[in-house]
Design an enzyme around this catalytic site. Structure first.
Site, PDB file in Angstrom:
ATOM      1  N   VAL A 107       0.862  -1.177   0.000  1.00 40.87           N
ATOM      2  CA  VAL A 107       0.000   0.000   0.000  1.00 40.87           C
ATOM      3  C   VAL A 107       0.898   1.225   0.000  1.00 40.87           C
ATOM      4  O   VAL A 107       1.843   1.316   0.793  1.00 40.87           O
ATOM      5  CB  VAL A 107      -0.923   0.030   1.240  1.00 40.87           C
ATOM      6  CG1 VAL A 107      -1.837   1.252   1.198  1.00 40.87           C
ATOM      7  CG2 VAL A 107      -1.746  -1.251   1.326  1.00 40.87           C
ATOM      8  N   CYS A 108       0.643   2.157  -0.903  1.00 40.67           N
ATOM      9  CA  CYS A 108       1.334   3.438  -0.932  1.00 40.67           C
ATOM     10  C   CYS A 108       2.854   3.242  -0.971  1.00 40.67           C
ATOM     11  O   CYS A 108       3.377   2.504  -1.797  1.00 40.67           O
ATOM     12  CB  CYS A 108       0.885   4.269   0.273  1.00 40.67           C
ATOM     13  SG  CYS A 108       1.290   6.018   0.175  1.00 40.67           S
ATOM     14  N   SER A 109       3.585   3.870  -0.049  1.00 39.38           N
ATOM     15  CA  SER A 109       5.045   3.803  -0.075  1.00 39.38           C
ATOM     16  C   SER A 109       5.588   2.469   0.408  1.00 39.38           C
ATOM     17  O   SER A 109       6.808   2.280   0.434  1.00 39.38           O
ATOM     18  CB  SER A 109       5.649   4.937   0.764  1.00 39.38           C
ATOM     19  OG  SER A 109       5.265   4.814   2.114  1.00 39.38           O
ATOM     20  N   THR A 127       2.608   3.542  -6.811  1.00 38.02           N
ATOM     21  CA  THR A 127       2.622   4.051  -5.445  1.00 38.02           C
ATOM     22  C   THR A 127       1.878   5.381  -5.459  1.00 38.02           C
ATOM     23  O   THR A 127       1.257   5.738  -6.467  1.00 38.02           O
ATOM     24  CB  THR A 127       4.062   4.189  -4.917  1.00 38.02           C
ATOM     25  OG1 THR A 127       4.023   4.510  -3.518  1.00 38.02           O
ATOM     26  CG2 THR A 127       4.842   5.261  -5.652  1.00 38.02           C
TER      27      THR A 127
END
Length: 324
Positions: A107-109, A127
Site C-alpha cells: 500500500v502506498c510507499s 505508489t
C-alpha cells in the site's frame, strides 16, 4: 465460496501509516463477517510493538521470521521511506515473508520496501502519485505506472496512496471469493467496488519542477498568466524569438512532449484548479483557454476517465453563484 483459512501477514514498523494497515484489515474483517476465513497477523522485524505515524502504538503477534507461512503478505506504507533509505532489517523481513507467501501486496510507499528487497525488479508497480517519480528513480528495473489505483503483475500487487489500500484489498477478496463477495464487502463499508479514473484525479494541478531552459519557463509563465491566449507553435516561437524547429526540439529534449500538448497540460491543470474552486464546467473551459466545453470534456476523459462535472462533484470545495 472458498472457505479455507487464508493467512494474511502485515509487516508494521515505526512510522507506519495507520490507515494503510487498518483499511485493508477492515476489508478482510468485513469479509469474515460474510463467511470467509482470513486470519490476520501483525508482525514486526523483532516482534516488538511499533509506533504508527500518528503516535498510536501497535501491538504485534510476533516477529516476521517466527510467523507461519502467509498466503498473503501485505506491506503498508509510511512517510519515512520515500525520504530515507529502507533499513536493512525491514527489507530482509519483507523478503523473508515474500518468499514464503503465495502473493505479495503493498500500500502506498510500502512499494519502496518491496523495491529495496528486490521484489519489484522487472515488474510493473505503482505508489502514491507524489512519489512515483522517486520510486522509478530509485528502482530503474521497475516499470512504474503513475496513474494506477493499483497494479497487479503476476502474484505481486501494488497500490496508490492510503485509501487505495482498500481498493487493493477488495481486489484480493474478489480474487479469492469472487465478485459477489467483494461487492457485498464494498457495500458494507460504503465504498466504491471499483473507482472510476486513475489517481491523477487526486493530484495537485501544475505539479513538478519548472523547466530548466529559460525559454520554456517563459512559456509556462505566459500560459498560466493568460491561459486563453494564442499559443500556437508559430506564436510561441515569435514571442520567444526562436525558430519553430528549435522550440519543438527544446520541448522534445527537456519535456518529452510537443508544444501543443504541453500547452494543453497547463490548461488542464488550470481547469482542475478552477473546478476545485467551484466554477462551472462551461466557465472553466472559457477561463482556462479551451475553445469549447466539448474540448475540455475530451481532455478530462482522456486524462482522468472522468467528465469535468464528475471531477467537480468529487473535489470542488465550494460553488460559485452565477452572479460572481
Amino acid at each position: 465460496m472458498n472457505s479455507r483459512v487464508h493467512r494474511v501477514a502485515i509487516l508494521v514498523y515505526d512510522g507506519v501509516k495507520l490507515l494503510d494497515v487498518a483499511g485493508p484489515a477492515e476489508v478482510f474483517g468485513e469479509a469474515n463477517l460474510l463467511g470467509t476465513d482470513y486470519r490476520l497477523s501483525l508482525v514486526s522485524t523483532t516482534g516488538a510493538e511499533v509506533t504508527s505515524s500518528i503516535g498510536l502504538r501497535i501491538a504485534v503477534d510476533g516477529s516476521a521470521a517466527a510467523q507461519p507461512d502467509p498466503d498473503t503478505f501485505l506491506m503498508p506504507g509510511g512517510d519515512v521511506h520515500p525520504r530515507t533509505p529502507v533499513p536493512r532489517d525491514l527489507s530482509e523481513a519483507a523478503k523473508n515473508l515474500a518468499t514464503r507467501a503465495d502473493r505479495i501486496a503493498s500500500v502506498c510507499s510500502g512499494a519502496f520496501v518491496l523495491g529495496a528487497s528486490g521484489l519489484l525488479d522487472g515488474k510493473r508497480a505503482t505508489t502514491h502519485w507524489k512519489i512515483t517519480g522517486e520510486l522509478a528513480a530509485r528502482h530503474p528495473k521497475t516499470h512504474v505506472e503513475p496513474d494506477a489505483i493499483y497494479v497487479r503483475d503476476g502474484t505481486t500487487y501494488t497500490s496508490a496512496g492510503v485509501t487505495a489500500g482498500i481498493d487493493l484489498a477488495l481486489a484480493l477478496v474478489e480474487e479469492d471469493h469472487g465478485p459477489d463477495m467483494s461487492r457485498q464487502v464494498a457495500r458494507s463499508l460504503v465504498v466504491y467496488l471499483q473507482r472510476a479514473g486513475g489517481q491523477s484525479q487526486f493530484s495537485a494541478p501544475l505539479q513538478g519542477p519548472p523547466p530548466r531552459t529559460p525559454a520554456l519557463r517563459r512559456v509556462v509563465d505566459l500560459i498560466t498568466a493568460d491561459p486563453v491566449g494564442d499559443y500556437s507553435l508559430a506564436e510561441l516561437a515569435r514571442r520567444l524569438n526562436v525558430s519553430t524547429r528549435h522550440l519543438t526540439r527544446l520541448f522534445r529534449e527537456e519535456l518529452g512532449t510537443t508544444p501543443a500538448r504541453y500547452v494543453e497540460s497547463i490548461r488542464f491543470g488550470v481547469a482542475k484548479s478552477l473546478l476545485d474552486q467551484g466554477y462551472s464546467a462551461t466557465q472553466t473551459a472559457a477561463m482556462s483557454g479551451f475553445p469549447s466545453y466539448e474540448s475540455l470534456r475530451r481532455v478530462f476523459a482522456r486524462e482522468l476517465s472522468l467528465s469535468p462535472a464528475a471531477y467537480q462533484r468529487r473535489f470542488a470545495t465550494a460553488r460559485r453563484e452565477s452572479s460572481q
